[in-house]
Design a protein around this motif. Structure first.
Motif, PDB file in Angstrom:
ATOM      1  N   VAL A 184       0.832  -1.203   0.000  1.00 38.81           N
ATOM      2  CA  VAL A 184       0.000   0.000   0.000  1.00 38.81           C
ATOM      3  C   VAL A 184       0.869   1.256   0.000  1.00 38.81           C
ATOM      4  O   VAL A 184       0.664   2.180  -0.797  1.00 38.81           O
ATOM      5  CB  VAL A 184      -0.962  -0.014   1.216  1.00 38.81           C
ATOM      6  N   ASP A 186      10.219   3.795   6.342  1.00 42.42           N
ATOM      7  CA  ASP A 186      10.044   2.410   6.790  1.00 42.42           C
ATOM      8  C   ASP A 186      11.150   2.088   7.793  1.00 42.42           C
ATOM      9  O   ASP A 186      12.240   2.672   7.735  1.00 42.42           O
ATOM     10  CB  ASP A 186      10.095   1.435   5.609  1.00 42.42           C
ATOM     11  N   ASP A 229      12.402  -0.796   7.844  1.00 43.09           N
ATOM     12  CA  ASP A 229      13.188  -1.790   7.123  1.00 43.09           C
ATOM     13  C   ASP A 229      14.147  -1.058   6.173  1.00 43.09           C
ATOM     14  O   ASP A 229      13.729  -0.503   5.147  1.00 43.09           O
ATOM     15  CB  ASP A 229      12.228  -2.707   6.358  1.00 43.09           C
ATOM     16  N   ARG A 234       2.961   2.065  17.352  1.00 38.64           N
ATOM     17  CA  ARG A 234       4.380   2.450  17.325  1.00 38.64           C
ATOM     18  C   ARG A 234       4.593   3.647  16.388  1.00 38.64           C
ATOM     19  O   ARG A 234       5.210   4.652  16.740  1.00 38.64           O
ATOM     20  CB  ARG A 234       5.182   1.228  16.849  1.00 38.64           C
ATOM     21  N   VAL A 235       4.040   3.528  15.191  1.00 35.33           N
ATOM     22  CA  VAL A 235       4.300   4.572  14.196  1.00 35.33           C
ATOM     23  C   VAL A 235       3.611   5.886  14.580  1.00 35.33           C
ATOM     24  O   VAL A 235       4.142   6.977  14.340  1.00 35.33           O
ATOM     25  CB  VAL A 235       3.912   4.076  12.775  1.00 35.33           C
ATOM     26  N   ARG A 250      -4.500   4.699   6.347  1.00 36.61           N
ATOM     27  CA  ARG A 250      -4.887   3.957   5.145  1.00 36.61           C
ATOM     28  C   ARG A 250      -4.870   2.452   5.415  1.00 36.61           C
ATOM     29  O   ARG A 250      -5.396   1.664   4.632  1.00 36.61           O
ATOM     30  CB  ARG A 250      -3.942   4.278   3.994  1.00 36.61           C
ATOM     31  N   THR A 279      -5.928  -1.061   7.247  1.00 34.51           N
ATOM     32  CA  THR A 279      -7.249  -1.566   7.625  1.00 34.51           C
ATOM     33  C   THR A 279      -7.288  -1.746   9.142  1.00 34.51           C
ATOM     34  O   THR A 279      -6.485  -2.503   9.698  1.00 34.51           O
ATOM     35  CB  THR A 279      -7.502  -2.909   6.911  1.00 34.51           C
ATOM     36  N   GLU A 295      -3.590  -6.462  -4.631  1.00 36.31           N
ATOM     37  CA  GLU A 295      -2.255  -6.852  -5.095  1.00 36.31           C
ATOM     38  C   GLU A 295      -2.390  -7.490  -6.475  1.00 36.31           C
ATOM     39  O   GLU A 295      -3.346  -8.202  -6.748  1.00 36.31           O
ATOM     40  CB  GLU A 295      -1.610  -7.828  -4.108  1.00 36.31           C
ATOM     41  N   LYS A 302     -14.268  -1.040   4.905  1.00 31.30           N
ATOM     42  CA  LYS A 302     -13.214  -1.874   4.320  1.00 31.30           C
ATOM     43  C   LYS A 302     -13.443  -3.347   4.671  1.00 31.30           C
ATOM     44  O   LYS A 302     -13.261  -4.244   3.846  1.00 31.30           O
ATOM     45  CB  LYS A 302     -11.853  -1.381   4.851  1.00 31.30           C
TER      46      LYS A 302
HETATM   47  N1  NAD Z   1      -1.874  -5.472   0.498  1.00 30.92           N
HETATM   48  C1  NAD Z   1      -3.039  -5.038   0.030  1.00 30.92           C
HETATM   49  O1  NAD Z   1      -3.475  -5.394  -1.066  1.00 30.92           O
HETATM   50  C2  NAD Z   1      -3.869  -4.099   0.847  1.00 30.92           C
HETATM   51  C3  NAD Z   1      -4.931  -3.416   0.247  1.00 30.92           C
HETATM   52  C4  NAD Z   1      -5.668  -2.511   1.002  1.00 30.92           C
HETATM   53  C5  NAD Z   1      -5.371  -2.324   2.337  1.00 30.92           C
HETATM   54  N2  NAD Z   1      -4.357  -3.024   2.914  1.00 30.92           N
HETATM   55  C6  NAD Z   1      -4.053  -2.750   4.316  1.00 30.92           C
HETATM   56  O2  NAD Z   1      -2.999  -1.788   4.327  1.00 30.92           O
HETATM   57  C7  NAD Z   1      -2.101  -2.056   5.399  1.00 30.92           C
HETATM   58  C8  NAD Z   1      -0.707  -2.296   4.868  1.00 30.92           C
HETATM   59  O3  NAD Z   1      -0.726  -3.429   4.033  1.00 30.92           O
HETATM   60  P1  NAD Z   1       0.544  -3.858   3.194  1.00 30.92           P
HETATM   61  O4  NAD Z   1       0.154  -5.089   2.447  1.00 30.92           O
HETATM   62  O5  NAD Z   1       1.066  -2.687   2.446  1.00 30.92           O
HETATM   63  O6  NAD Z   1       1.539  -4.234   4.393  1.00 30.92           O
HETATM   64  P2  NAD Z   1       3.082  -4.666   4.302  1.00 30.92           P
HETATM   65  O7  NAD Z   1       3.300  -5.628   5.401  1.00 30.92           O
HETATM   66  O8  NAD Z   1       3.440  -5.053   2.899  1.00 30.92           O
HETATM   67  O9  NAD Z   1       3.862  -3.328   4.615  1.00 30.92           O
HETATM   68  C9  NAD Z   1       3.840  -2.685   5.866  1.00 30.92           C
HETATM   69  C10 NAD Z   1       5.156  -1.925   6.011  1.00 30.92           C
HETATM   70  O10 NAD Z   1       5.090  -1.145   7.214  1.00 30.92           O
HETATM   71  C11 NAD Z   1       6.413  -1.088   7.752  1.00 30.92           C
HETATM   72  N3  NAD Z   1       6.379  -0.666   9.133  1.00 30.92           N
HETATM   73  C12 NAD Z   1       5.995  -1.351  10.236  1.00 30.92           C
HETATM   74  N4  NAD Z   1       6.153  -0.595  11.345  1.00 30.92           N
HETATM   75  C13 NAD Z   1       6.645   0.607  10.943  1.00 30.92           C
HETATM   76  C14 NAD Z   1       7.017   1.801  11.613  1.00 30.92           C
HETATM   77  N5  NAD Z   1       6.897   1.934  12.934  1.00 30.92           N
HETATM   78  N6  NAD Z   1       7.481   2.822  10.886  1.00 30.92           N
HETATM   79  C15 NAD Z   1       7.581   2.716   9.550  1.00 30.92           C
HETATM   80  N7  NAD Z   1       7.249   1.600   8.846  1.00 30.92           N
HETATM   81  C16 NAD Z   1       6.787   0.561   9.535  1.00 30.92           C
HETATM   82  C17 NAD Z   1       6.911  -2.531   7.545  1.00 30.92           C
HETATM   83  O11 NAD Z   1       8.313  -2.608   7.637  1.00 30.92           O
HETATM   84  C18 NAD Z   1       6.389  -2.831   6.143  1.00 30.92           C
HETATM   85  O12 NAD Z   1       7.327  -2.506   5.143  1.00 30.92           O
HETATM   86  C19 NAD Z   1      -2.708  -3.229   6.155  1.00 30.92           C
HETATM   87  O13 NAD Z   1      -3.536  -2.737   7.171  1.00 30.92           O
HETATM   88  C20 NAD Z   1      -3.545  -3.930   5.116  1.00 30.92           C
HETATM   89  O14 NAD Z   1      -4.592  -4.673   5.698  1.00 30.92           O
HETATM   90  C21 NAD Z   1      -3.592  -3.893   2.191  1.00 30.92           C
END
Ligand code: NAD
Length: 440
Positions: A11, A30, A32, A101-102, A126, A128, A164, A213
């Motif tokens: 996202v 991030d 990471d 945390r963030v 953004r 969920t 995705e 959502k």
């Molecule tokens: N993947 C999808 O298709 C999708 C679609 C819509 C909504 N969502 C929602 O969006 C959110 C994110 O999904 P995603 O698939 O992108 O997750 P992801 O796991 O791919 O990415 C999350 C990122 O957040 C980073 N992170 C964690 N803690 C942090 C901090 N304190 N500071 C900075 N960065 C930090 C992690 O290192 C990671 O890179 C979730 O809530 C998910 O349910 C996902």
């Protein structure tokens, strides 16, 4: 705008690169380091069609950058978009550890960086998150202690709907943009940010945006499971469910439409319950489990039971049932859930009067009449000739009919408790002190 994107997963990366392509200045954050390094080199940290080009373009134009230092990203930033993961805990609840945390990092960073030129910063979730998170987890971070000079913060929930595999295309063309906020400046900022989508923003309260959502994802999962259950069953009977579902999908009146998607009372009538039973029997004979189809009947029964329990809990005794057939404009009472209610209330000793604009024992014939008489003995004594008559001395009205005469009688003689089963009674009746919706 100057935008901070927190979390560079699917996202976050797509959002950051997408907004940079729209001319904003975006810095992704991030924890990471490898993701940050990758992005800074112009290579996407996630694999998605079209994302590499978008990231490379953002880095080349200088509109996209990344860092592990939240302070560097937040310096003079107008909007923070929080895109960290919200995974499941072992018991299935949502783990908000990354979110907490963030948000704490963000709040702390505000103490040591410059505020945006406008003085107003929007913190937009953004990820969920469950309904209530905005009020209990997000807002308190910025309300708990005074913000540093020059900062004011508004919070919002703006769920992401990308999938995705087609994330970049979905980012530019989402099904809708939904903003849940109580802050006008944040609402305006998000309307501007997503103006490129070319459709209005749905302006809702925070919990509605949070819940939406989950409703979308649950529905998508139910659709897949439904198609698979049809496939597993019909293949046992020599039917190719691909063809069945292909034609099924051509029906945009009832199948792929908003029909049947309003919360309300239970289904009934002479077809749905019977045909669900038939499907369950076909499954039993073929030794196929159809948990979704079986659970549908159970869930429907729970709707009726919930209404009975609520009415009994009031300890009120005189009930007016306004509407008896299983839906408006028909006299069919076979397997009507309202008839079921009448039966159960009578069984519990309540005083029930029924008004239905169409159901009239003098006019009913055949199976319908036999059904009504078998379920409600002395039905003639229960049926009132008018809604006013049914409401006379009633403590409770259970309203499935929205005939004008019914609504007018309710306005003139509102009982203590009005239970709206359809959600179509109108604003004036919803404002009655004793009004409650069946599931809202
Ligand atoms: N993947 C999808 O298709 C999708 C679609 C819509 C909504 N969502 C929602 O969006 C959110 C994110 O999904 P995603 O698939 O992108 O997750 P992801 O796991 O791919 O990415 C999350 C990122 O957040 C980073 N992170 C964690 N803690 C942090 C901090 N304190 N500071 C900075 N960065 C930090 C992690 O290192 C990671 O890179 C979730 O809530 C998910 O349910 C996902």
């Amino acid at each position: 705008m100057r935008i901070t994107v927190l979390g560079l997963g699917y996202v976050g990366t797509i959002t950051a690169a997408g907004l940079a392509s729209k001319g904003h200045h975006v810095v992704g954050v991030d924890v990471d380091e490898s993701k940050v390094e990758s992005l800074r080199r112009g290579a996407s940290p996630v694999v998605e069609p079209g994302i590499d080009e978008l990231v490379a373009e953002g880095i080349a134009t200088g509109r996209l950058d990344a860092t592990t230092d939240i302070r560097a990203a937040l310096d003079r930033s107008d909007v923070s978009l929080v895109c960290v993961g919200t995974p499941s805990t072992a018991r299935g609840s949502t783990d908000l550890t990354f979110m907490r945390r963030v948000l704490a990092d963000l709040r702390e960073a505000m103490d040591s960086v410059r505020p945006p030129d406008s003085g107003h910063h929007s913190v937009v979730i953004r990820s969920t998150v469950p309904p209530g998170t905005g009020a209990t987890v997000v807002a308190p971070v910025f309300d708990a202690s005074p913000l540093p000079a020059g900062w004011s913060v508004g919070t919002a929930m703006c769920p992401e709907f990308l999938r995705e595999g087609s994330g970049v295309a979905d980012f530019y063309d989402p099904p809708f943009v939904v903003v849940g906020t109580a802050d006008d400046a944040t609402r305006r900022a998000l309307a501007e940010l997503f103006a490129f989508v070319g459709q209005g923003v749905h302006d809702v309260d925070v919990p509605t945006a949070e819940a939406l959502k989950y409703a979308c994802n649950a529905f998508h999962a139910v659709k897949i499971t439904f198609a698979n259950e049809m496939g597993r069953l019909f293949s046992q009977y020599g039917v190719d469910a691909r063809r069945v579902m292909q034609i099924f999908c051509e029906d945009d009146k009832l199948n792929l439409s908003s029909a049947y998607l309003r919360p309300g009372f239970a289904f009934g009538g002479s077809c749905l319950p019977k045909d669900l039973r038939a499907l369950q029997d076909l499954a039993r004979v073929a030794a196929v489990d159809l948990p979704l189809i079986s659970a549908t009947t159970t869930s429907n029964e729970l709707v009726v039971r919930h209404v009975v329990d609520r009415v009994l809990a009031t300890r009120l005794e005189r009930v007016a049932l306004l509407g008896l057939s299983f839906k408006m404009h028909t006299d069919d009472v076979r397997e009507s859930p309202s008839l079921e209610l009448a039966e159960r209330f009578i069984g519990k000793g309540l005083d029930v009067r029924v008004y239905d604009p169409i159901v009239n024992p003098d006019r009913l014939v055949g199976a319908n009449l036999r059904h009504l008489q078998s379920r409600l003995t002395h039905v003639n004594r229960l049926l009132a000739p008018s809604p006013e008559e049914a409401l006379r001395d009633a403590d409770i009205a259970i309203v499935t009919s929205t005939e004008p005469a019914v609504l007018a009688a309710l306005r003139a003689h509102p009982p203590q408790f009005v239970l709206d089963m359809s959600g179509r009674l109108g604003d004036d009746l919803e404002r009655l002190p004793g009004y409650e919706g069946v599931s809202w």
